[in-house]
Design a protein around this motif. Structure first.
Motif, PDB file in Angstrom:
ATOM      1  N   LEU A  17       8.781  -2.384   2.564  1.00 38.27           N
ATOM      2  CA  LEU A  17       8.751  -3.554   1.690  1.00 38.27           C
ATOM      3  C   LEU A  17       9.862  -4.527   2.052  1.00 38.27           C
ATOM      4  O   LEU A  17       9.643  -5.746   2.088  1.00 38.27           O
ATOM      5  N   ARG A  18      11.050  -4.000   2.340  1.00 37.48           N
ATOM      6  CA  ARG A  18      12.163  -4.870   2.715  1.00 37.48           C
ATOM      7  C   ARG A  18      11.860  -5.620   4.012  1.00 37.48           C
ATOM      8  O   ARG A  18      12.167  -6.818   4.134  1.00 37.48           O
ATOM      9  N   LEU A  19      11.248  -4.932   4.974  1.00 38.92           N
ATOM     10  CA  LEU A  19      10.920  -5.584   6.235  1.00 38.92           C
ATOM     11  C   LEU A  19       9.817  -6.625   6.064  1.00 38.92           C
ATOM     12  O   LEU A  19       9.850  -7.686   6.700  1.00 38.92           O
ATOM     13  N   PHE A  20       8.821  -6.338   5.206  1.00 36.68           N
ATOM     14  CA  PHE A  20       7.790  -7.336   4.935  1.00 36.68           C
ATOM     15  C   PHE A  20       8.403  -8.599   4.339  1.00 36.68           C
ATOM     16  O   PHE A  20       8.049  -9.720   4.719  1.00 36.68           O
ATOM     17  N   ASP A  21       9.329  -8.435   3.405  1.00 34.98           N
ATOM     18  CA  ASP A  21       9.996  -9.596   2.803  1.00 34.98           C
ATOM     19  C   ASP A  21      10.802 -10.367   3.848  1.00 34.98           C
ATOM     20  O   ASP A  21      10.790 -11.599   3.879  1.00 34.98           O
ATOM     21  N   PHE A  22      11.496  -9.625   4.720  1.00 38.92           N
ATOM     22  CA  PHE A  22      12.318 -10.279   5.740  1.00 38.92           C
ATOM     23  C   PHE A  22      11.458 -11.059   6.731  1.00 38.92           C
ATOM     24  O   PHE A  22      11.736 -12.215   7.046  1.00 38.92           O
TER      25      PHE A  22
END
Length: 404
Positions: free
Chosen positions: A34-39
């Motif tokens: 999820l953090r990578l998708f947001d980034f």
């Protein structure tokens, strides 16, 4: 040659080992996804790069999950044998604990080789490629997409806004573009639709506009020119991309085993860099060495006291492995600062941990009736009884019930 008993133990170990390894890796990946998708979405990059970044995180996750999976695989296998009395039968027909450790050590040596390949070679390259992907996303080298409904800067002189994007960005509509040059020329246009086209020059793109109006200003003519067009091609120079740094050097996590030793002994690097490289080398070495003690620890914690089905050994094993890993991380940090030698901050705790494990195994294997976790289980049992007496939630006093 492996006997039928060895193959049976090997199957008992394989199932929880593989399950633990897969579940741990999946949990760690989902935690980052999820953090990578947001980034990636914030940087306007393609979605596929998320999975490339996750793939580069897998070596790090497996290097952490493999010791834990080895521990739980052996412990749960032998705990199952102990609680079903199969272990007593094996002991009765002449299998010593040392003989029963043959298969666990086959697993241990194999996984040490796998983890050596990961932490020694794969993880440094994966760490470098992960950082490179982050750099490419921020610099736009991955072909960052145009953010719909926002003003996008393409280089220093071009501003572009798109109302809608269809067919993966090949069909743009509601286009506003503003171009300025160092010669004082200015070109502003709105168009109903358009698309980007590649050219023979990899550093040049063509923005083809359709059905629009343009305003052009230039020092070469007086006033402002206004024109309408059915099709207008606008060349766009791609900005020069910064090159990502080379792998390794002062970045300890990106150096392989031999590269860490080379940096640690190279006087051209600063003392701080050499200390950090030597600390990281010893950290990786001690993390691999402790895997050779895991079969002894797992067996010592797997056999509960007689007439007990407590799973306290499983809890203690996870706590010990995680705590020891954190102690090693702290020891590496202190050694990297040059405050103490890695032989003190890393290898001294290792030998203390090894002495504890060997003592636990000795009590189980050579002391008649010895149970390394028996005393701990008794303390926990007494503590549990005290808690139940102290907090009797939902129970009323019998005297009060009689009065009622």
């Amino acid at each position: 040659m492996l006997t039928a008993n060895d193959r049976y133990i090997a199957r008992k170990i394989a199932i929880p080992l593989i399950a633990t390894l897969v579940i741990a890796a999946m949990l760690l990946v989902l935690d980052q996804m999820l953090r990578l998708f947001d980034f990636v979405a914030a940087e306007g990059g393609p979605v596929g790069v998320v999975f490339r970044m996750l793939a580069n995180l897998l070596p790090e996750y497996f290097s952490v999950a493999i010791p834990l999976a080895l521990m739980l695989g052996i412990l749960l296998a032998f705990r199952g044998l102990a609680t079903s009395s199969e272990l007593d039968v094996m002991r009765a027909v002449g299998f010593s604990y040392r003989r029963l450790l043959r298969v666990p050590y086959f697993y241990a040596f194999g996984l040490v080789a796998v983890n050596l390949t990961i932490v020694g070679y794969l993880q440094p390259y994966a760490e470098y490629y992960y950082e490179q992907l982050q750099f490419d996303l921020r610099s736009g080298a991955l072909g960052a997409s145009i953010k719909v409904g926002q003003f996008n800067k393409l280089g220093d002189d071009i501003t572009l806004r798109v109302e809608q994007s269809r067919d993966n960005g090949t069909d743009l509509s509601g286009i506003f573009v503003d171009v300025g040059t160092k010669k004082g020329e200015h070109f502003t246009a709105t168009a109903q639709s358009g698309q980007f086209l590649s050219t023979a020059d990899p550093n040049l793109l063509l923005l083809r506009l359709r059905n629009g109006t343009a305003i052009q200003q230039s020092p070469n003519f007086e006033g402002t020119r206004v024109l309408t067009f059915r099709m207008q091609d606008l060349p766009i120079d791609l900005p020069a991309m910064k090159q990502f740094r080379l792998r390794g050097g002062v970045e300890d996590q990106e150096n392989t085993f031999f590269e860490l030793l080379r940096v640690a002994n190279d006087p051209s690097y600063s003392k701080e860099t050499r200390d950090a490289a030597f600390a990281n080398f010893n950290f990786r070495a001690v993390e691999l060495a402790v895997m050779l003690l895991i079969p002894l620890l797992a067996l010592s914690l797997a056999v509960p006291p007689k007439r007990s089905s407590s799973a306290l050994g499983v809890v203690i094993s996870v706590v010990l492995i995680v705590t020891y890993h954190k102690v090693n991380e702290f020891g590496e940090g202190v050694a990297a600062l040059g405050r103490v030698s890695p032989f003190v901050s890393l290898w001294l705790p290792f030998f203390a941990f090894a002495a504890l494990i060997i003592w636990m195994y000795y009590v189980l294997a050579y002391v008649p009736g010895g149970q390394p976790i028996g005393a701990i289980e008794k303390r926990f049992e007494k503590f549990g009884k005290w808690l139940r007496r102290r907090f009797k939630f939902g129970h009323r006093d019998k005297k009060h019930e009689a009065v009622a």
